[in-house]
Design a protein around this motif. Structure first.
Motif, mmCIF file in Angstrom:
data_model
loop_
_atom_site.group_PDB
_atom_site.id
_atom_site.type_symbol
_atom_site.label_atom_id
_atom_site.label_comp_id
_atom_site.label_asym_id
_atom_site.label_seq_id
_atom_site.Cartn_x
_atom_site.Cartn_y
_atom_site.Cartn_z
ATOM 1 N N ALA A 138 26.943 41.289 -10.610
ATOM 2 C CA ALA A 138 28.050 40.356 -10.848
ATOM 3 C C ALA A 138 28.623 40.610 -12.229
ATOM 4 C CB ALA A 138 27.571 38.912 -10.725
ATOM 5 N N TRP A 139 29.918 40.402 -12.379
ATOM 6 C CA TRP A 139 30.540 40.610 -13.690
ATOM 7 C C TRP A 139 31.835 39.796 -13.810
ATOM 8 C CZ3 TRP A 139 35.100 42.996 -12.247
ATOM 9 C CH2 TRP A 139 35.044 43.844 -11.116
ATOM 10 N N PRO A 140 32.113 39.331 -15.030
ATOM 11 C CA PRO A 140 33.344 38.579 -15.260
ATOM 12 C C PRO A 140 34.485 39.515 -15.629
ATOM 13 C CG PRO A 140 32.017 38.551 -17.237
ATOM 14 C CD PRO A 140 31.250 39.364 -16.214
ATOM 15 N N SER A 141 35.693 39.082 -15.355
ATOM 16 C CA SER A 141 36.880 39.827 -15.780
ATOM 17 C C SER A 141 37.956 38.825 -16.150
ATOM 18 C CB SER A 141 37.380 40.746 -14.657
ATOM 19 O OG SER A 141 37.824 39.975 -13.552
ATOM 20 N N LEU A 142 38.907 39.278 -16.950
ATOM 21 C CA LEU A 142 40.072 38.441 -17.194
ATOM 22 C C LEU A 142 40.831 38.310 -15.890
ATOM 23 C CD1 LEU A 142 41.318 39.902 -20.593
ATOM 24 C CD2 LEU A 142 40.136 37.736 -20.205
ATOM 25 N N ALA A 143 41.284 37.124 -15.590
ATOM 26 C CA ALA A 143 41.968 36.891 -14.316
ATOM 27 C C ALA A 143 43.118 37.878 -14.133
ATOM 28 C CB ALA A 143 42.480 35.456 -14.255
ATOM 29 N N GLY A 144 43.019 38.681 -13.076
ATOM 30 C CA GLY A 144 44.057 39.658 -12.795
ATOM 31 C C GLY A 144 43.981 40.896 -13.660
ATOM 32 N N GLY A 145 42.935 41.009 -14.491
ATOM 33 C CA GLY A 145 42.841 42.144 -15.404
ATOM 34 C C GLY A 145 41.540 42.904 -15.241
ATOM 35 N N ASP A 146 41.245 43.717 -16.238
ATOM 36 C CA ASP A 146 40.053 44.553 -16.210
ATOM 37 C C ASP A 146 38.834 43.784 -16.716
ATOM 38 O OD1 ASP A 146 41.547 46.726 -15.304
ATOM 39 O OD2 ASP A 146 42.071 47.330 -17.347
ATOM 40 N N SER A 147 37.675 44.395 -16.526
ATOM 41 C CA SER A 147 36.422 43.811 -17.000
ATOM 42 C C SER A 147 35.803 44.733 -18.037
ATOM 43 C CB SER A 147 35.448 43.616 -15.832
ATOM 44 O OG SER A 147 34.151 43.309 -16.322
ATOM 45 N N LEU A 148 35.715 44.277 -19.280
ATOM 46 C CA LEU A 148 35.051 45.076 -20.309
ATOM 47 C C LEU A 148 33.578 45.229 -19.982
ATOM 48 C CD1 LEU A 148 34.938 46.569 -22.987
ATOM 49 C CD2 LEU A 148 34.709 44.352 -24.150
ATOM 50 N N ALA A 149 32.964 44.170 -19.464
ATOM 51 C CA ALA A 149 31.541 44.231 -19.117
ATOM 52 C C ALA A 149 31.284 45.352 -18.113
ATOM 53 C CB ALA A 149 31.068 42.890 -18.561
ATOM 54 N N ARG A 150 32.094 45.412 -17.066
ATOM 55 C CA ARG A 150 31.881 46.461 -16.074
ATOM 56 C C ARG A 150 32.156 47.840 -16.650
ATOM 57 N NH1 ARG A 150 32.834 49.994 -12.442
ATOM 58 N NH2 ARG A 150 31.931 49.844 -10.332
ATOM 59 N N ALA A 151 33.167 47.945 -17.509
ATOM 60 C CA ALA A 151 33.500 49.234 -18.109
ATOM 61 C C ALA A 151 32.346 49.757 -18.966
ATOM 62 C CB ALA A 151 34.767 49.099 -18.945
ATOM 63 N N ILE A 152 31.680 48.878 -19.683
ATOM 64 C CA ILE A 152 30.561 49.294 -20.531
ATOM 65 C C ILE A 152 29.439 49.878 -19.679
ATOM 66 C CG2 ILE A 152 28.757 48.481 -22.105
ATOM 67 C CD1 ILE A 152 30.735 46.290 -23.017
ATOM 68 N N ALA A 160 25.873 49.586 -4.647
ATOM 69 C CA ALA A 160 25.641 48.190 -5.051
ATOM 70 C C ALA A 160 26.790 47.287 -4.609
ATOM 71 C CB ALA A 160 25.466 48.095 -6.559
ATOM 72 N N ARG A 161 26.441 46.102 -4.158
ATOM 73 C CA ARG A 161 27.458 45.090 -3.866
ATOM 74 C C ARG A 161 27.884 44.475 -5.194
ATOM 75 N NH1 ARG A 161 26.167 39.120 -1.476
ATOM 76 N NH2 ARG A 161 28.239 38.221 -1.848
ATOM 77 N N GLU A 162 29.189 44.301 -5.385
ATOM 78 C CA GLU A 162 29.688 43.778 -6.657
ATOM 79 C C GLU A 162 30.388 42.443 -6.458
ATOM 80 O OE1 GLU A 162 31.367 46.539 -9.470
ATOM 81 O OE2 GLU A 162 30.775 48.251 -8.238
ATOM 82 N N ILE A 163 30.047 41.504 -7.330
ATOM 83 C CA ILE A 163 30.662 40.170 -7.311
ATOM 84 C C ILE A 163 31.537 40.052 -8.549
ATOM 85 C CG2 ILE A 163 30.245 37.687 -7.431
ATOM 86 C CD1 ILE A 163 27.531 38.203 -6.071
ATOM 87 N N ARG A 164 32.822 39.961 -8.328
ATOM 88 C CA ARG A 164 33.778 39.857 -9.431
ATOM 89 C C ARG A 164 34.149 38.399 -9.652
ATOM 90 N NH1 ARG A 164 39.112 43.420 -10.620
ATOM 91 N NH2 ARG A 164 40.123 42.031 -12.130
ATOM 92 N N MET A 165 34.128 37.979 -10.914
ATOM 93 C CA MET A 165 34.509 36.611 -11.269
ATOM 94 C C MET A 165 35.731 36.668 -12.181
ATOM 95 S SD MET A 165 30.682 35.106 -12.006
ATOM 96 C CE MET A 165 30.197 36.626 -12.845
ATOM 97 N N ASP A 166 36.889 36.319 -11.669
ATOM 98 C CA ASP A 166 38.119 36.304 -12.457
ATOM 99 C C ASP A 166 38.176 35.011 -13.259
ATOM 100 O OD1 ASP A 166 39.348 38.752 -11.924
ATOM 101 O OD2 ASP A 166 40.126 38.040 -10.014
ATOM 102 N N VAL A 167 38.077 35.135 -14.573
ATOM 103 C CA VAL A 167 38.017 33.962 -15.441
ATOM 104 C C VAL A 167 39.293 33.872 -16.282
ATOM 105 C CG1 VAL A 167 36.705 32.775 -17.230
ATOM 106 C CG2 VAL A 167 35.508 34.204 -15.547
ATOM 107 N N PRO A 168 40.113 32.846 -16.092
ATOM 108 C CA PRO A 168 41.331 32.687 -16.899
ATOM 109 C C PRO A 168 40.977 32.360 -18.349
ATOM 110 C CG PRO A 168 41.393 31.332 -14.902
ATOM 111 C CD PRO A 168 39.983 31.795 -15.075
ATOM 112 N N MET A 169 41.697 32.958 -19.283
ATOM 113 C CA MET A 169 41.506 32.660 -20.706
ATOM 114 C C MET A 169 42.598 31.689 -21.134
ATOM 115 S SD MET A 169 38.839 34.247 -21.898
ATOM 116 C CE MET A 169 39.062 34.459 -23.653
ATOM 117 N N THR A 170 42.338 30.405 -20.970
ATOM 118 C CA THR A 170 43.309 29.375 -21.326
ATOM 119 C C THR A 170 42.613 28.288 -22.137
ATOM 120 O OG1 THR A 170 42.897 28.071 -19.334
ATOM 121 C CG2 THR A 170 44.574 29.796 -19.192
#
Length: 233
Positions: free
Chosen positions: A33-47, A56-66
């Protein structure tokens, strides 16, 4: 409760700073599982990209930065529900987190939602604080010195009190607050002791005296201030 949720710290950005334990967990994961900016890339996954198994099954969590917390909380609710389904089915889940999971890390929100139902293990990572200090380079504390860590969005009155009391300071979450924070540092006569670091350990890293920092800073930026006179000598 045989399945385990692993909150894995990845460090500040350079994949070489991933710990050996974190790397082993990622390489052997069946669910990640990994977080990403809503509609954007994930630095965590990139690292961690080079370590993630192809199947692997991947769970993406789009988290708005507001500034409104409700959308982000809803994203963590949805992510926690999907992770819980995997755990209940007997699959361990490796959740990727930039920096350290419990140092301003997003994983703490998942931990709060799942800790009472499932086994959770935290794998610490290199923090942005220690990474920035290493890159300046600037020792953070010695002997009986007090190190104070401050979020940039705090009001001026609170920041000013800490600026006066602490020996060494780290101002985090600088971003759009940089002009205001720099003005406070100038008012307190600390500009010549202040360093600015953005995107530490990444290809776009910049390290400057705070006096020469830009007026616009990314979220991943920090100000370090050492008030003492080389206490390590």
């Amino acid at each position: 409760m045989s399945a385990t949720l692993y909150g894995v710290g990845l460090g500040p950005g350079d994949p070489d700073l991933i710990t050996r334990r974190a790397a082993r967990l990622i390489e052997n994961a069946t669910v990640i599982a990994w977080p990403s900016l809503a509609g954007g890339d994930s630095l965590a996954r990139a690292i961690a990209a080079e370590l993630i198994p192809a199947g692997a099954r991947e769970i993406r969590m789009d988290v708005p930065m507001t500034t409104d917390r409700a959308p982000a909380q809803a994203a963590y609710d949805a992510g926690a529900a999907e992770i819980a389904t995997a755990l209940a089915g007997g699959d361990d889940v490796v959740c990727l987190c930039e920096g350290d999971p419990f140092f301003y890390g997003s994983f703490m929100y998942l931990h709060a939602r799942l800790r009472d139902r499932f086994r959770v293990e935290i794998v610490p990572g290199v923090t942005s604080l220690t990474a920035c200090a290493a890159r300046v380079p600037m020792p953070l504390a010695a002997r009986n010195e007090v190190l104070t860590i401050l979020p940039g969005p705090l009001p001026d009155s609170a920041l000013r009190g800490h600026l006066r009391a602490a020996d060494t300071l780290a101002l985090m979450k600088v971003g759009r607050h940089l002009p205001r924070l720099r003005a406070l540092v100038v008012e307190e006569g600390l500009l010549d002791r202040a360093h600015y670091v953005e995107r530490a350990t990444l290809g776009a890293e910049r390290i400057l005296p705070l006096a020469g920092a830009p007026d616009v800073a990314p979220y991943f930026s920090m100000i370090l201030i050492a008030k003492g006179a080389d206490p390590w000598l």
